[in-house]
Motif scaffolding. Structure first.
Motif, PDB file in Angstrom:
ATOM      1  N   PRO A 179       0.839  -1.208   0.000  1.00 14.93           N
ATOM      2  CA  PRO A 179       0.000   0.000   0.000  1.00 14.93           C
ATOM      3  C   PRO A 179       0.872   1.256   0.000  1.00 14.93           C
ATOM      4  O   PRO A 179       1.903   1.308   0.673  1.00 14.93           O
ATOM      5  N   LEU A 180       0.456   2.254  -0.763  1.00 11.95           N
ATOM      6  CA  LEU A 180       1.167   3.527  -0.842  1.00 11.95           C
ATOM      7  C   LEU A 180       0.164   4.667  -0.758  1.00 11.95           C
ATOM      8  O   LEU A 180      -1.021   4.490  -1.060  1.00 11.95           O
ATOM      9  N   VAL A 181       0.645   5.832  -0.367  1.00 12.84           N
ATOM     10  CA  VAL A 181      -0.139   7.062  -0.452  1.00 12.84           C
ATOM     11  C   VAL A 181       0.521   7.957  -1.493  1.00 12.84           C
ATOM     12  O   VAL A 181       1.738   8.164  -1.463  1.00 12.84           O
ATOM     13  N   SER A 190      -4.844   6.838  -1.721  1.00 16.27           N
ATOM     14  CA  SER A 190      -4.084   5.632  -1.400  1.00 16.27           C
ATOM     15  C   SER A 190      -4.315   4.599  -2.490  1.00 16.27           C
ATOM     16  O   SER A 190      -5.270   4.685  -3.265  1.00 16.27           O
ATOM     17  N   GLY A 191      -3.427   3.635  -2.547  1.00 20.63           N
ATOM     18  CA  GLY A 191      -3.557   2.593  -3.551  1.00 20.63           C
ATOM     19  C   GLY A 191      -2.647   1.425  -3.241  1.00 20.63           C
ATOM     20  O   GLY A 191      -1.869   1.456  -2.284  1.00 20.63           O
ATOM     21  N   VAL A 192      -2.758   0.397  -4.064  1.00 17.52           N
ATOM     22  CA  VAL A 192      -1.960  -0.812  -3.893  1.00 17.52           C
ATOM     23  C   VAL A 192      -1.178  -1.064  -5.177  1.00 17.52           C
ATOM     24  O   VAL A 192      -1.728  -0.955  -6.284  1.00 17.52           O
ATOM     25  N   VAL A 203      -0.253   1.344  -9.939  1.00 21.31           N
ATOM     26  CA  VAL A 203      -0.948   1.425  -8.655  1.00 21.31           C
ATOM     27  C   VAL A 203      -2.448   1.530  -8.903  1.00 21.31           C
ATOM     28  O   VAL A 203      -2.901   2.403  -9.657  1.00 21.31           O
ATOM     29  N   ALA A 204      -3.221   0.615  -8.291  1.00 27.77           N
ATOM     30  CA  ALA A 204      -4.682   0.694  -8.325  1.00 27.77           C
ATOM     31  C   ALA A 204      -5.129   1.613  -7.197  1.00 27.77           C
ATOM     32  O   ALA A 204      -4.804   1.377  -6.026  1.00 27.77           O
TER      33      ALA A 204
END
Length: 237
Positions: A179-181, A190-192, A203-204
């Protein structure tokens, strides 16, 4: 390193002009094209109606931000994207509204362009704009906004160390399913990570963003109990 040091006293109005000169010399004001369609990332939004305002006196929602290109005028029609979430679909729908009033430089004006912050009163339902509800959206001339993106493909660079912590923590490589912001203009989402290949990731996103290819993105990951800046990227698709 080698940054100029300019003595200044705002209270006594001493050194202000040399400071402005140095800022323009070392951090030049970027060019603003007034011929391009109006575009403004939304930094704030408000409901300006006091509690108990009669229905026939209610004013529309207010959005605020810094215009990055073009000109906006009272009476213009504007589009706001990604907009609002469509029930149950996971998709977002842009909003179209009219500019009722513009405030810039502490006064009401008929038009506004790049430079400084601008407040725009609209005909939007103030329930949409209250409590900064429209932060992260982009306002612009209808039909001219960048695409709404539910995934981002990025070329990225990582810093050597995590930013914002006292101790030195080396930045490890980004991994799939992490996970990232991401920050894009005024949007924080945010996304994965779904794919990684060399210096590229996909990144979704949990919440879509409006952005062009080439736009810059900051990247944060969870370090301890807080999101910390670890790098930056450029949108490539």
């Amino acid at each position: 390193e080698d940054a100029p040091i300019i003595p200044i006293s705002g209270q006594h109005a001493v050194g202000v002009e040399p400071l402005l000169w140095a800022m323009e010399k070392f951090i030049p004001t970027p060019p603003h094209d007034l011929t391009k369609p109006f575009r403004m990332p939304i930094l704030r939004s408000f409901d300006v109606n006091p509690p108990g305002t009669p229905g026939d006196k209610i004013r529309g929602g207010v959005i605020g931000g810094a215009i990055i290109q073009g000109v906006v005028r009272v009476g213009d029609e504007i589009e706001i994207a990604p907009g609002v979430k469509v029930d149950g679909s996971g998709k977002y729908e842009s909003l179209v509204t009219e500019v009722v009033n513009i405030r810039a430089g502490g006064r009401n004006v008929e038009e506004a362009k790049s430079g400084g912050l601008t407040g725009i009163e609209t005909k939007l339902d103030p329930a949409l704009t209250k409590s900064d509800g429209m932060i992260g959206n982009m306002a612009g001339s209808p039909g001219t906004l960048p695409p709404t993106r539910y995934t981002l493909s990025l070329e990225y660079d990582l810093f050597e160390y995590v930013v914002g912590v006292q101790e030195k923590i080396k930045v490890n490589p980004i991994s799939v399913k992490e996970p990232l912001v991401l920050n894009v203009y005024s949007a924080v989402t945010s996304g994965v990570v779904t794919k990684r290949s060399g210096d590229r990731i996909e990144v979704a996103l949990r919440r879509p963003v409006v952005a062009m290819d080439g736009d810059k993105v900051s990247i944060s990951r969870m370090i301890g109990s807080a999101w910390r800046l670890i790098g930056y990227g450029r949108i490539v698709g």
